[in-house]
Design an enzyme around this catalytic site. Structure first.
Site, PDB file in Angstrom:
ATOM      1  N   GLU A  15       0.848  -1.197   0.000  1.00 44.18           N
ATOM      2  CA  GLU A  15       0.000   0.000   0.000  1.00 44.18           C
ATOM      3  C   GLU A  15       0.883   1.247   0.000  1.00 44.18           C
ATOM      4  O   GLU A  15       2.104   1.170   0.148  1.00 44.18           O
ATOM      5  CB  GLU A  15      -0.911   0.011   1.233  1.00 44.18           C
ATOM      6  N   ASN A  97      -4.022   5.992   8.841  1.00 42.81           N
ATOM      7  CA  ASN A  97      -3.934   5.405   7.511  1.00 42.81           C
ATOM      8  C   ASN A  97      -3.088   6.253   6.564  1.00 42.81           C
ATOM      9  O   ASN A  97      -1.918   6.502   6.793  1.00 42.81           O
ATOM     10  CB  ASN A  97      -5.349   5.159   6.969  1.00 42.81           C
ATOM     11  N   ASN A 147      -8.900   8.376   2.530  1.00 45.06           N
ATOM     12  CA  ASN A 147      -7.875   7.430   2.092  1.00 45.06           C
ATOM     13  C   ASN A 147      -6.809   8.167   1.292  1.00 45.06           C
ATOM     14  O   ASN A 147      -6.262   9.141   1.764  1.00 45.06           O
ATOM     15  CB  ASN A 147      -8.536   6.294   1.301  1.00 45.06           C
ATOM     16  N   ASP A 194      -9.423   4.122  -3.553  1.00 41.08           N
ATOM     17  CA  ASP A 194      -8.472   3.874  -2.468  1.00 41.08           C
ATOM     18  C   ASP A 194      -7.281   4.809  -2.657  1.00 41.08           C
ATOM     19  O   ASP A 194      -7.429   6.021  -2.613  1.00 41.08           O
ATOM     20  CB  ASP A 194      -8.084   2.392  -2.471  1.00 41.08           C
TER      21      ASP A 194
END
Length: 283
Positions: A15, A97, A147, A194
Site C-alpha cells: 500500500e 492510515n 484514504n 483507495d
C-alpha cells in the site's frame, strides 16, 4: 484498455506507494515493513515499522515521515533511524492510515474511523494536520473513510478519496494549512476509490480494488482511462519512472489478514500511460 504487468511479488499487503529520487517506496502494511525498489522492481532496501506502515512523505530536510497504523503515530526517519514525530492516539479512533506531506513539511493524516475487520458500522471521521513541530489539529471532519490524498503542484488544493462515500473530495489550502471550500471533485459510483495519484493534466488515477482496476478520472467524474489488474485487487497507485509515465500499482490477493501473511499474494504491477505525473505535486 491497458493491462498491467508484474515486476515484484511475494508481499503480504502492499500500500501507500511513493516515487522518490528515482525509486519506488511502499508500505507492506501487514508485514510491518517499508520496501524500496528500483524502477524495474529490483529490491534495494527495507526497514521495519512497528504497528504497520501506511502513508509516507518527505520533509524539506530529506527526512521521511511514515505512519504507524496500529500505534496511531507518525514517525520520522533520519540518519539515526526512526523517532516519534507525533502521537495521534488522542485523536484517531481506529487505524491511522494514508497521509500526504506538503512542500513545507506539514502532514495531512487520515484514519479509518471504525473497525471494518470486526464488521463495525461505517463511521465518518476526521483529517488531521501535523505541523512541522509535531503539533496536530483537526482540519476536516465528517469524512467517510478518508484514504489516498494528493496536493496539487501549486500547493493550493488538497484532494482526498472518501472510499466509502464513494467520491473524491477537494479542499482549498490556506497559508496556515487550514482547509476550506469543501467540494466534490468527482463522484465515483461503482468504485471504492483507495490510493490515488495526480497527473500533469489534473486527472486523478484512483485504485479501485473491487473492480480489479485503476481508473483515470477527470474533475467532474468522467472516467477516461482504465488499467486492468489480473486476478487481484488494486489498492493504491503512483506515477513514476524516468519519464513519469510508469503507473506503479499496489496489488493484493487476498486482502484480509491473516491470509495475506500466509499466502503473500501481494505484488507490484506497472502499466505505461500517456500523461506523466504532475511535477511538484505531493506526493
Amino acid at each position: 484498455m491497458n493491462v498491467a504487468r508484474t515486476i515484484a511479488s511475494g508481499f503480504a499487503y502492499p500500500e501507500g506507494p511513493r516515487w522518490h529520487e528515482g525509486q519506488l517506496w511502499f508500505a507492506d502494511q501487514h508485514d510491518e515493513t517499508v520496501h524500496i525498489l528500483a524502477a524495474d522492481g529490483t529490491r534495494v532496501d527495507s526497514f521495519h515499522v512497528e504497528g504497520g506502515p501506511s502513508g509516507m512523505g518527505w520533509l524539506p530536510d530529506g527526512d521521511l515521515l511514515v505512519v504507524s497504523m496500529e500505534e496511531h503515530k507518525l514517525f520520522r526517519r533520519g540518519k539515526n533511524g526512526l523517532s516519534l514525530h507525533c502521537d495521534l492516539n488522542h485523536i484517531h479512533r481506529h487505524l491511522t492510515n494514508e497521509m500526504v506531506v506538503d512542500s513545507k513539511g506539514r502532514a495531512y493524516v487520515g484514519n479509518i474511523g471504525f473497525n471494518f475487520e470486526a464488521g463495525d458500522s461505517v463511521t465518518p471521521t476526521m483529517l488531521v494536520m501535523v505541523d512541522t513541530d509535531g503539533t496536530s489539529r483537526i482540519v476536516a471532519d465528517e469524512l467517510v473513510c478518508p484514504n489516498g490524498t494528493v496536493i496539487t503542484p501549486d500547493g493550493q488544493t488538497l484532494i482526498i478519496a472518501e472510499s466509502l462515500a464513494p467520491r473524491l473530495t477537494a479542499f482549498d489550502i490556506a497559508p496556515d494549512g487550514s482547509l476550506s471550500n469543501r467540494r466534490v471533485f468527482a463522484d465515483m459510483p461503482g468504485h471504492v476509490p483507495d490510493g490515488i495519484c495526480l497527473d500533469a493534466e489534473g486527472c486523478i488515477w484512483a485504485a479501485s480494488p473491487f473492480t480489479n482496476s485503476v481508473v483515470r478520472v477527470r474533475e467532474g467524474g468522467e472516467i477516461v482511462e482504465t488499467v486492468t489488474i489480473e486476478g487481484a485487487g488494486a489498492f493504491a497507485c503512483m506515477l513514476g519512472g524516468e519519464d513519469g509515465r510508469d503507473l506503479y500499482i499496489c496489488v493484493a490477493n487476498p486482502s484480509m489478514r491473516p491470509e495475506t501473511l500466509e499466502k503473500r499474494g501481494g505484488r507490484i504491477d506497472v502499466a505505461r500511460v500517456t500523461v506523466p505525473a504532475a511535477r511538484g505535486a505531493c506526493p
